[in-house]
Enzyme design. Sequence first.
Site, mmCIF file in Angstrom:
data_model
loop_
_atom_site.group_PDB
_atom_site.id
_atom_site.type_symbol
_atom_site.label_atom_id
_atom_site.label_comp_id
_atom_site.label_asym_id
_atom_site.label_seq_id
_atom_site.Cartn_x
_atom_site.Cartn_y
_atom_site.Cartn_z
ATOM 1 C CD GLU A 178 18.345 47.905 7.344
ATOM 2 O OE1 GLU A 178 17.733 47.803 8.409
ATOM 3 O OE2 GLU A 178 19.073 48.881 7.069
ATOM 4 C CD GLU A 373 16.643 51.733 4.426
ATOM 5 O OE1 GLU A 373 17.156 52.128 5.493
ATOM 6 O OE2 GLU A 373 15.835 50.811 4.368
HETATM 7 C C1 BG6 Z 1 17.114 51.027 8.293
HETATM 8 C C2 BG6 Z 1 15.696 50.626 8.053
HETATM 9 O O1 BG6 Z 1 17.601 50.214 9.302
HETATM 10 O O2 BG6 Z 1 17.403 52.299 8.742
HETATM 11 C C3 BG6 Z 1 14.678 51.746 8.065
HETATM 12 O O3 BG6 Z 1 15.542 49.854 6.892
HETATM 13 C C4 BG6 Z 1 15.087 52.759 9.116
HETATM 14 O O4 BG6 Z 1 13.417 51.195 8.283
HETATM 15 C C5 BG6 Z 1 16.438 53.338 8.716
HETATM 16 O O5 BG6 Z 1 14.148 53.759 9.328
HETATM 17 C C6 BG6 Z 1 16.930 54.467 9.587
HETATM 18 O O6 BG6 Z 1 16.930 54.084 10.915
HETATM 19 P P1 BG6 Z 1 16.189 54.956 12.034
HETATM 20 O O7 BG6 Z 1 16.272 54.112 13.230
HETATM 21 O O8 BG6 Z 1 16.929 56.212 12.134
HETATM 22 O O9 BG6 Z 1 14.797 55.134 11.543
#
Ligand code: BG6
Length: 476
Positions: A178, A373
Site C-alpha cells: 500500500e 487483500e
Molecule cells: C491494509 C493493510 O491496509 O488493510 C493490512 O495492508 C491491514 O496490513 C488491512 O491489516 C486491514 O486493515 P485493519 O486495520 O482492519 O487491520
Amino acid sequence: MLDKNFLWGGATAANQAEGAVLRGGRGLSNVDLLPMGNERSSVALGDHKMLAWEEGYYYPAKDAIDMYDNYLKDIHLFAEMGFKVYRMSISWTRIFPNGNDDQPNEEGLKFYEKIFKELKKYNIEPLVTIAHFDVPVSLIKNFGGWKNRKLIDFYVRYAKTIMERYDSYVNYWLTFNEINILLHQPFVGGGIIFEEEDRDNKLEITYQAAHHQLVASSKVTKLSHEINNNNMVGCMLAGGSHYPYSCNPKDYQEAIKRDREGYFFIDVQARGKYPKYALKKFEREGLKIKMESDDIDILANYTVDFVSFSYYCSRTVSADPDKYKSATGNLFPSIKNENLPSTEWGWQIDPLGLRNSLNQLYDRYQKPLFIVENGLGANDELNDDGEINDDYRIDYLKKHIQAFKDAVEIDGVELIGYTTWGCIDLISASTGQMSKRYGFIYVDKDDHGNGTLLRTKKKSFYWYKKVISSNGEILD
Ligand code: BG6
C-alpha cells in the site's frame, strides 16, 4: 471460467503475525512501536514521536499471534485449504537488524528459508512483500526514515540479499505494501516523524519520501529481473475507488482528484513517469522534489510486471463534505454511502466496487492485476461446541469473489490471483485489536494479549477449501 493456474490463497504480514520481535537477532521496526489505544493514530501519522516502547502502553505487535513459533502448523492449515499461493512479508529487521548492517543476520535468513521450504513441500507459491509497513527504527533515528535518499541504497541491498538467497523459492515479489499509505500515515509508510521545523513542509517531505520509494522500487524491479528473468515484481495500492456523492460535476471532480492521490504512485510504477497532474500540483503548491539525474530513466525503464491492490470498500466524496455523515474505512476518510451496508467497524461493503476498481485499474494500466487483500474484519464468537459459524464472512467473500469473476469473465480483466487478508486471525493494522478478525482460522487471543494461541478452523475454512478446489465454481 477462471484460468486453471489462478492463484488462490491468503495473506499476512510479518509485523501483524510473527511476534518474537526481539528474538533471533531481530531489530526494532516502526510498526513494533504502534501502541494500542488513542495514541496509535498520532504515532502512525508521525505527529507523536515514540521510538521506543514506553511504560503504560500495550504494543500488540510484540507477540502478535506468534507465527514465529507456529508457522509449521499454520502453513499446514493453509495447505489443507488448498492454497496455491501464500502472501507474506519479510521483516527487514530480521535480515538487517539496523537496516544497514555490514552483514545480514543469518538466523533471520534461515527463519524465512524454513518457511519457504515448508511452502514448497505443499506446492504453495510464496508472494513476498519486501516492506509491509516496515522501516528499521535505527534508520529512522539516524537518517529520518524515507525522508532521506540514503534509504534507497539500504533498501536495495536488503532486497538484493533476500532475492538472491531465496531465488530458488520465490518468484513473486511486491516492493511496498500500500505504497500510497505514505500520504495518510507517514510514520507507518515511511518511518517519517514530523519534527517542529517540519510542520509547514509536511507535504513536500512526504512526496520527497515517495520519490525515494518509487526510485527504490524501480531499482529493485531491475535487480530482480537480473537475478532471475522469471521473477515477477508488482506494485501495491491501497485500492477502492471514489464515488462522487452526487452527479454534481464538482463532486465528480473531487472523486477524480482523490483517485489520483493513490494512482499517482501506480502511474509512476506501472507507466514509468510522473503524471502531468502531479507535476502541476507540485508546481502549484510550491513542492520542490529533489531528483537525481538518472532517476527519470530508472523510473521509465524498470516498471512493474503486474499491479496488485487491496480492496475492502469503496469511498464516497463530495466537494462539500461537511454536509454529510462520515464513514470509517481502510486508511482514508469517506462520506457515508447510504446505498451500502457497513461492517461492525463501519467499513462499507461494496462487492460491485471491486469489479469497478478492477476495470478502472485494467483500463488504466493494461497490466495483469492481483487482488492481494480483501476480507471482512468481524467479531467472531465460539459457540458452546467451540465452533465458529462465520456465515457473515462467507457471505462477504462469496460476493467479492463473484464480483471479480464477473470482471474476468464478463469484462475481460486479466487477473492473476486472489489472496484474502488475514487468512489466519492476526492483529489489526489500524486498531491493534485481535477482536477485529479476518481469518479462516481462529486464534485464541484477546485484545489485551491473553489467550492460548490455539488455532481453530472456522466454518469459512471448509467453505474456502471448496471454493479453491472448484476453482471458484462452487461458491455456496
Ligand atoms: C491494509 C493493510 O491496509 O488493510 C493490512 O495492508 C491491514 O496490513 C488491512 O491489516 C486491514 O486493515 P485493519 O486495520 O482492519 O487491520
